[in-house]
Design a protein around this motif. Structure first.
Motif, PDB file in Angstrom:
ATOM      1  N   ALA A   9      -6.631  -6.022   1.154  1.00 52.94           N
ATOM      2  CA  ALA A   9      -5.790  -6.878   2.014  1.00 52.94           C
ATOM      3  C   ALA A   9      -6.585  -8.082   2.513  1.00 52.94           C
TER       4      ALA A   9
ATOM      5  N   LEU B 219       0.837  -1.209   0.000  1.00 45.77           N
ATOM      6  CA  LEU B 219       0.000   0.000   0.000  1.00 45.77           C
ATOM      7  C   LEU B 219       0.870   1.256   0.000  1.00 45.77           C
TER       8      LEU B 219
ATOM      9  N   SER C 253     -11.196   0.290   9.787  1.00 47.67           N
ATOM     10  CA  SER C 253     -10.233  -0.577   9.114  1.00 47.67           C
ATOM     11  C   SER C 253      -9.067  -0.849  10.050  1.00 47.67           C
TER      12      SER C 253
ATOM     13  N   ALA D 102      -3.103  -8.923   0.983  1.00 47.53           N
ATOM     14  CA  ALA D 102      -2.114  -9.169   2.044  1.00 47.53           C
ATOM     15  C   ALA D 102      -2.143 -10.646   2.418  1.00 47.53           C
TER      16      ALA D 102
END
Ligand SMILES: Cc1ncc(COP(=O)(O)O)c(C=O)c1O
Length: 391
Positions: A170, A59, A80, A196
């Protein structure tokens, strides 16, 4: 019985692939990096894939490669994991939080639209914040819990206002959205996205992440930025910009490859575990369950229940812990109330009521690809017992 919150998925091939790396001279870079990236391209449908040492690193590289920096704003969600907004701050840019929608707790299209219309005005072909003078560069939706955000809406806004879209996917590797009848993997719809691969994710590389994009320039910049600012054409000790060591190792890539090849099976296992929980817990009046709309197919990252009364959540979590069941209030607090952000961002309690309310009421139950039916039955039975006793 002990039931962990998460348990990493492993396949038989992992040992063979890792042995193969160990018997070669290529434990850092080498062919497995390429094979892993090719496998990501194949399953996601993305044109380019650039592996990185973590989702956060991936990111961060995207923020840099889109030239987002000081005096820039990026709209994102306060509901988040902190890496989402940290990467904006790493570059001296400013995260502008907009609240989430009630149903799936994803960034709300309506709130983002209101925010743009109310707080920004055109200046020299760019959207400038009327109060701070900063320029709005991008929207960063997060597919929270693996559930796809409303990408069609965000794409429309991006087009109308000349903004970039960075998807924090992710948690959403293997989740799909149907847009205008076309099935697309979350993460591949904006200008670029990130998956991720920490141990609790659907697919793991131990630590790791990957950038997916359809844009050549983003890929070229990402390749250089993850590799100490080298360019493909320059010599090993020539650095054309300030970069990072954000490379994934071949050992991690081999582990990842052994898992990506199993993605359809992983998706089916997680989806059936999700629906089994929904069935087992569907008769509890004190909690709300998540469901799926027709236009998405979710590779659930976590299984979340939402208590109707916040007071019950922590008491139930303590009871479950005593019975060997791990849980997590995922995400409490929301980002704007994190101690690190209270010091530097202008937000306060009450600014994002839906995120704040959800934070007090959500609880992640044990959920992973290999979760057994008896583990889910034990969790459900104990949860009912807890609610019965604690009400
Ligand atoms: C929404 C979200 N963004 C970013 C990240 C960061 O990924 P990593 O832990 O691989 O750096 C995570 C990790 O859990 C996440 O959940």
């Amino acid at each position: 019985m002990h039931v962990p919150l998460s348990r990493p998925y492993k396949t038989e091939e992992a040992i063979d692939y890792i042995k193969d790396v160990l018997s070669s001279p290529y434990v850092s870079s080498g062919p497995y990096i390429n094979r892993f990236e090719e496998s990501i391209k194949k399953v996601s449908g993305a044109r380019y894939a650039v592996s990185c040492s973590s989702g956060t690193a991936a990111l961060h590289i995207l923020i840099k490669s889109l030239n987002i920096g000081e005096n820039d704003d990026v709209i994102t969600t306060p509901f988040s994991f902190i890496a989402t907004s940290n990467v904006i701050l790493y570059e001296g840019a400013n995260p502008v939080f907009c609240d989430v929608e009630e149903r799936h707790l994803n960034l709300s299209y309506d709130r983002v639209k209101d925010c743009i219309e109310k707080d920004y005005a055109w200046k020299n072909g760019k959207l400038q914040n009327k109060h701070t003078g900063r320029i709005l560069q991008a929207i960063m939706p997060v597919h929270i819990y693996g559930y796809p955000a409303y990408m069609k809406g965000f794409k429309d806004l991006a087009q109308r206002y000349g903004l970039k879209i960075i998807e924090d996917a992710a948690e959403a590797f293997g989740s799909y959205i149907y847009i205008d009848g076309k099935k697309q993997m979350a993460g591949t719809i904006g200008d670029a996205g990130v998956y991720a691969f920490y141990a609790n994710k659907q697919i793991t590389t131990g630590e790791g992440g990957v950038i997916v994009t359809g844009e050549r320039k983003i890929m070229d910049d990402a390749l250089s930025l993850r590799n100490q600012g080298r360019s493909l054409s320059s010599k090993w000790l020539i650095h054309e910009r300030i970069g990072y060591n954000y490379r994934m190792s071949a050992l991690n890539a081999a582990l990842g490859l052994s898992q990506v090849e199993h993605l359809p099976k992983v998706i089916e296992k997680r989806r059936s575990a999700f629906y089994r929980y929904n069935q087992l817990l569907g008769d509890i009046d004190e909690i709300e369950l998540f469901t799926e709309e027709d236009h998405v197919k979710t590779n659930w990252f976590v299984y979340i229940i939402r208590f109707k009364k916040a007071e019950l959540r922590d008491k139930v979590a303590t009871y479950l812990k005593e019975k060997g069941i791990e849980t997590r209030p995922y995400f409490d607090p929301p980002l704007h109330l994190q101690p690190a952000y209270r010091k530097i961002l202008p937000y306060k309690e009450g600014d994002f009521p839906i995120s704040e309310d959800a934070s007090r009421r959500v609880l992640a139950l044990p959920f992973f690809t290999g979760i057994k039916e008896e583990e889910q039955i034990y969790v459900s039975k104990t949860l009912k017992e807890a609610i019965g006793k604690l009400l």
